[in-house]
Design a protein around this motif. Structure first.
Motif, short mmCIF file in Angstrom:
data_model
loop_
_atom_site.label_atom_id
_atom_site.label_comp_id
_atom_site.label_asym_id
_atom_site.label_seq_id
_atom_site.Cartn_x
_atom_site.Cartn_y
_atom_site.Cartn_z
N LYS A 198 37.73 40.64 35.32
CA LYS A 198 37.82 41.24 36.66
C LYS A 198 37.13 42.59 36.68
O LYS A 198 36.40 42.92 37.62
CB LYS A 198 39.29 41.39 37.08
CG LYS A 198 39.48 42.00 38.47
CD LYS A 198 40.95 42.09 38.82
CE LYS A 198 41.15 42.53 40.28
NZ LYS A 198 40.74 43.92 40.51
N ASP A 250 42.71 41.02 45.68
CA ASP A 250 42.31 41.99 44.67
C ASP A 250 43.37 42.17 43.59
O ASP A 250 43.06 42.59 42.48
CB ASP A 250 42.02 43.34 45.33
CG ASP A 250 41.34 44.31 44.38
OD1 ASP A 250 40.32 43.93 43.78
OD2 ASP A 250 41.84 45.44 44.22
N LYS A 302 37.07 36.54 40.37
CA LYS A 302 37.84 37.07 41.48
C LYS A 302 39.17 36.33 41.56
O LYS A 302 39.29 35.19 41.12
CB LYS A 302 37.08 36.89 42.80
CG LYS A 302 35.81 37.70 42.89
CD LYS A 302 35.13 37.48 44.23
CE LYS A 302 33.86 38.30 44.35
NZ LYS A 302 33.19 38.08 45.65
#
Length: 225
Positions: free
Chosen positions: A48, A58, A54
Motif C-alpha cells: 500500500k 484508504d 488498493k
C-alpha cells in the motif's frame, strides 16, 4: 506486433526501478486498519505504501475477501506495473478480441491487456468473475515475474508436494518455481492446496514475495540459490 530486445530491456529496467520504492518509511496514517490480526500484514501495508495495491477504502483492505480472476490479474498487472509503454502496436489492442468474456469497458480490461502483451499466458476463455484458484494465480504471477525480470529458465530439484496429484499439470512447473522463489510455501502438512480460493491477503502476500524475489535478483543474488 514486434517486441524488440531494447523494448524488453526498457520494461525490465522500469520494473526494477519500481522496486526501489520499497525503502520508503511508513507515514503514521498509511496502514490498513483491518489487518491487525492478519499474517503478513506488514507486507500488505508495504505494498500500500508503494502504491501497488488498493483497498476497498484508504483504511480498509478486506483481507478475507475472495479474489476473483479479474481482481487477481489486477493484483499482478498493477503490482508489477506492467504496461504497454515499451511495446509498439500498429493498432491499439481491444481486449474483447483476445478474451471474449471481457468487455472493452470493464474496469479490469487494461490489466488483462497489459498482462497479455507482457507475456502472461492467460486462457482466452477465462471468466473474470470466477474466483481464482491458488494454482492459477501462482501460474500467472510466476509468468509475470519471469517476464518482467527477464529471468532465465532454471533447473530445480522439485519440492515434495503432498497433494501433487491435485495439481493441474499445466501449472506444475510454475508452482515448483514459486516455491523456489519463495513466493509460496507449503502448509504444515506439506500441501499446496492448489484448488483453494485465495483471499485478498494471500494474494497480496504472494505479490510482495514475488517483488521481493525480483529485488533480490536485481541486487545481485544468485537465482539458483
Amino acid at each position: 506486433m514486434i517486441i524488440s530486445k531494447k523494448a524488453i530491456a526498457a520494461l525490465t529496467a522500469a520494473t526494477v526501478l519500481s522496486l526501489t520504492l520499497g525503502a520508503q518509511s511508513f507515514a503514521a496514517d498509511s496502514s490498513f486498519k483491518d489487518i491487525g490480526n492478519v499474517s503478513g500484514k506488514d507486507k500488505i501495508n508495504a505494498l500500500k505504501q508503494r502504491g501497488l495495491i488498493k483497498g476497498i477504502s484508504d483504511t480498509q483492505f478486506l483481507p478475507g475477501g475472495t479474489v476473483t480472476t479479474a481482481q487477481g490479474v489486477q493484483f499482478i498487472s498493477g503490482g508489477l506495473q506492467l504496461s504497454l509503454a515499451a511495446i509498439d502496436f500498429n493498432k491499439a489492442p481491444k481486449i474483447s478480441t483476445i478474451f471474449p468474456k471481457i468487455k472493452d469497458t470493464a474496469w479490469y480490461a487494461e490489466a488483462f491487456v497489459n498482462a497479455h502483451f507482457n507475456g502472461v499466458d492467460i486462457p482466452a476463455d477465462i471468466d473474470p468473475a470466477k474466483p481464482i484458484t491458488k494454482e492459477l494465480f501462482t501460474s500467472l504471477l510466476v509468468q509475470a515475474v519471469e517476464k518482467a525480470g527477464n529471468l532465465p529458465m532454471i533447473n530445480i530439484v522439485p519440492a515434495d508436494i503432498a497433494d501433487a496429484d491435485a495439481l493441474n499439470p499445466s501449472y506444475q512447473g510454475s508452482i515448483q518455481r514459486s516455491l523456489k522463489y519463495k513466493i509460496n510455501t507449503l502448509d504444515a502438512t506439506g500441501k499446496f492446496n492448489p484448488k483453494s480460493q485465495i483471499t485478498r491477503a494471500e494474494a497480496a502476500v504472494m505479490l510482495f514475495n514475488a517483488l521481493d524475489y525480483l529485488k533480490s535478483v536485481s541486487d545481485g543474488d544468485s537465482i539458483t540459490k
